[in-house]
Design a protein around this motif. Structure first.
Motif, short mmCIF file in Angstrom:
data_model
loop_
_atom_site.label_atom_id
_atom_site.label_comp_id
_atom_site.label_asym_id
_atom_site.label_seq_id
_atom_site.Cartn_x
_atom_site.Cartn_y
_atom_site.Cartn_z
N LEU A 179 -5.09 1.39 -3.72
CA LEU A 179 -5.14 -0.01 -3.28
C LEU A 179 -5.10 -0.96 -4.47
O LEU A 179 -4.37 -1.96 -4.46
N THR B 157 -6.93 -0.59 5.20
CA THR B 157 -6.22 0.50 4.52
C THR B 157 -6.55 1.84 5.15
O THR B 157 -5.70 2.75 5.15
N THR B 158 -7.75 1.99 5.68
CA THR B 158 -8.07 3.22 6.42
C THR B 158 -7.20 3.34 7.66
O THR B 158 -6.71 4.43 8.00
N SER C 110 -8.59 -5.21 3.52
CA SER C 110 -9.93 -4.65 3.53
C SER C 110 -9.87 -3.13 3.53
O SER C 110 -8.83 -2.52 3.80
N ARG C 111 -11.01 -2.50 3.27
CA ARG C 111 -11.09 -1.04 3.33
C ARG C 111 -10.75 -0.55 4.73
O ARG C 111 -10.07 0.46 4.90
N ASP C 112 -11.24 -1.27 5.75
CA ASP C 112 -10.93 -0.87 7.13
C ASP C 112 -9.44 -0.92 7.39
O ASP C 112 -8.88 -0.04 8.07
N TRP D 269 0.83 -1.20 0.00
CA TRP D 269 0.00 0.00 0.00
C TRP D 269 0.87 1.25 0.00
O TRP D 269 0.58 2.22 -0.71
N TYR E 191 -8.18 6.59 -2.91
CA TYR E 191 -7.54 5.55 -2.11
C TYR E 191 -7.86 4.16 -2.65
O TYR E 191 -7.05 3.25 -2.54
N SER E 192 -9.03 4.00 -3.26
CA SER E 192 -9.34 2.70 -3.85
C SER E 192 -8.44 2.43 -5.05
O SER E 192 -8.01 1.29 -5.28
#
Length: 427
Positions: free
Chosen positions: A236, A252-253, A248-250, A218, A232-233
């Motif tokens: 990723l 990477t957040t 997951s999105r969580d 990332w 951000y997607s």
């Protein structure tokens, strides 16, 4: 303490800020990424030092009743390793500590630390890597303060610095303890910086990284998005192309939030003026790391390949070399420090449909200086079209506008827009 320190020290712009603030404020926190020089700068004006990254000093501080009564300035270094020290300083300020009593250095507080915000008690200053002017490659001849004055100062200066020197500065980094090392050692230190971020910073922030390889990927994706507003997607997707098991999105957040708290990421926010004379402004930040040299290591870039354009790793769809984005990062990093010194803030401007964008907006009150960064030695009408458009929109609120280049001559065009080699711009 200061008299025994014989190491060479390059005076920083933040030193001027500290000189002003220490004279009137009791507690100041220097914030910024590891390696930017916070401790060394603070040590030079401290009479007493507590190093919380030294177990013995941290234990001794925790064991005794808190008493910071000695005359002079006390430096609490890496204060976040003993988070209650922040509240203890706040209480000392409430009790009447005189100006210049405390300096605190370190990263942001770890999540969950029960500390007061410090508002009204502990004032904060951001410290970034060395600017181009602080690196001593050439004496700046044009100041951002003068550009902000609305006086449209004459622009007439020259430098011998050219493209190859700027590339050298990108790869050298602005970290004082790294930039003067031989190339191989410098690369090893920068690689170690990334490794430390992945393996240690998240632990210190109370976050477990279950798949360090995914975090490293990332970060590489983020580096490839340097000086862009890629989602951000998209970062990723670029980072994990071909991998069946993406974070997951969580997750990477969490990556992003921790890297922001530790100043490893230093994005430039979108410009949304309070008086908002412009419509349909995009609000995505422009991605940048703490230093462009970190991007070169994350992406495995070679200096000669970058100069020749054989490093097609960009994810913004434009293709080509990373040199343009890295040069913009180098310039923006310096302008952020110059702007801070004159009490201004930095943002970028982009209209939602992409028809107009300006790389750097420096704003103080209703005065704006607009800067376009061009990887070129010459400037033509096409290069200034967005600056001309912005001047039509803002009128007298646009104090000045300039194109920052890799050229060697500073001048003002007939249309009033300045052309300034990056090395000649200062605070």
């Amino acid at each position: 303490m200061n008299s025994s320190d014989t190491r060479p020290y390059v005076r920083r712009l933040v030193d001027d800020e500290l000189d002003e603030l220490v004279a009137g404020l009791p507690a100041i926190a220097l914030q910024g990424a590891k390696g930017v020089g916070k401790t060394e700068t603070a040590r030079r004006r401290a009479d007493h030092l507590v190093r919380f990254d030294v177990d013995q000093e941290r234990a001794a501080f925790a064991a005794r009743p808190f008493d910071l009564a000695p005359d002079g300035t006390t430096l609490l270094d890496e204060w976040q390793l003993h988070p209650t020290s922040w509240d203890q300083v706040r209480r000392a300020v409430d009790a009447g500590a005189p100006p210049g009593s405390f300096l605190l250095t370190g990263s942001s507080a770890p999540p969950g630390a029960r500390i007061h915000s410090g508002a009204g008690r502990i004032d904060t200053i951001r410290m970034r890597p060395l600017t181009l002017s602080e690196r001593g490659i050439v004496e700046p001849a044009i100041s951002l303060e003068d550009l902000m004055s609305r006086s449209r100062p004459p622009i007439d200066a020259r430098t011998n610095i050219g493209l190859e020197e700027y590339v050298d500065e990108i790869f050298a980094s602005g970290f004082p303890g790294i930039r003067r090392l031989p190339a191989r050692l410098r690369e090893a230190r920068l690689d170690g910086y990334v490794t430390h971020t992945i393996e240690r910073e998240f632990v210190e922030q109370g976050t477990t990284v279950r798949r360090p390889a995914s975090l490293a990927a990332w970060l590489r994706g983020y580096a490839a998005a340097t000086a862009t507003t890629a989602s951000y997607s998209r970062i990723l997707d670029a980072a994990t192309a071909g991998l069946p098991d993406k974070p997951s999105r969580d997750a990477t957040t969490t990556y992003r939030d921790v890297l922001l708290r530790t100043f490893v990421l230093d994005p430039v926010e979108a410009w949304i003026p309070v008086y908002n004379p412009l419509k349909r402004l995009a609000q995505a930040p422009k991605h940048m790391l703490a230093d462009p040299a970190l991007a070169t290591r994350l992406l495995g870039l070679d200096r000669d390949d970058v100069i020749s354009g054989r490093d097609d790793v960009r994810i913004d769809g434009r293709g080509g070399s990373m040199l343009g984005p890295l040069f913009e990062h180098l310039v923006t990093q310096s302008v952020q420090t110059y702007a801070q010194r004159i009490g201004a803030r930095v943002a970028h401007l982009r209209i939602q449909d992409g028809r107009h964008e300006v790389d750097i907006i420096v704003e103080r009150g209703r005065r704006v200086v607009a800067l376009e960064v061009k990887l070129a030695t010459t400037v033509d009408d096409r290069d200034v079209r967005h600056l001309r458009w912005l001047r039509e929109q803002l009128g007298d609120d646009l104090a000045d506008a300039a194109v920052i280049t890799t050229g060697q001559i500073a001048y003002r065009r007939p249309d009033g827009i300045a052309v300034i080699p990056a090395a000649l711009l200062g605070a």
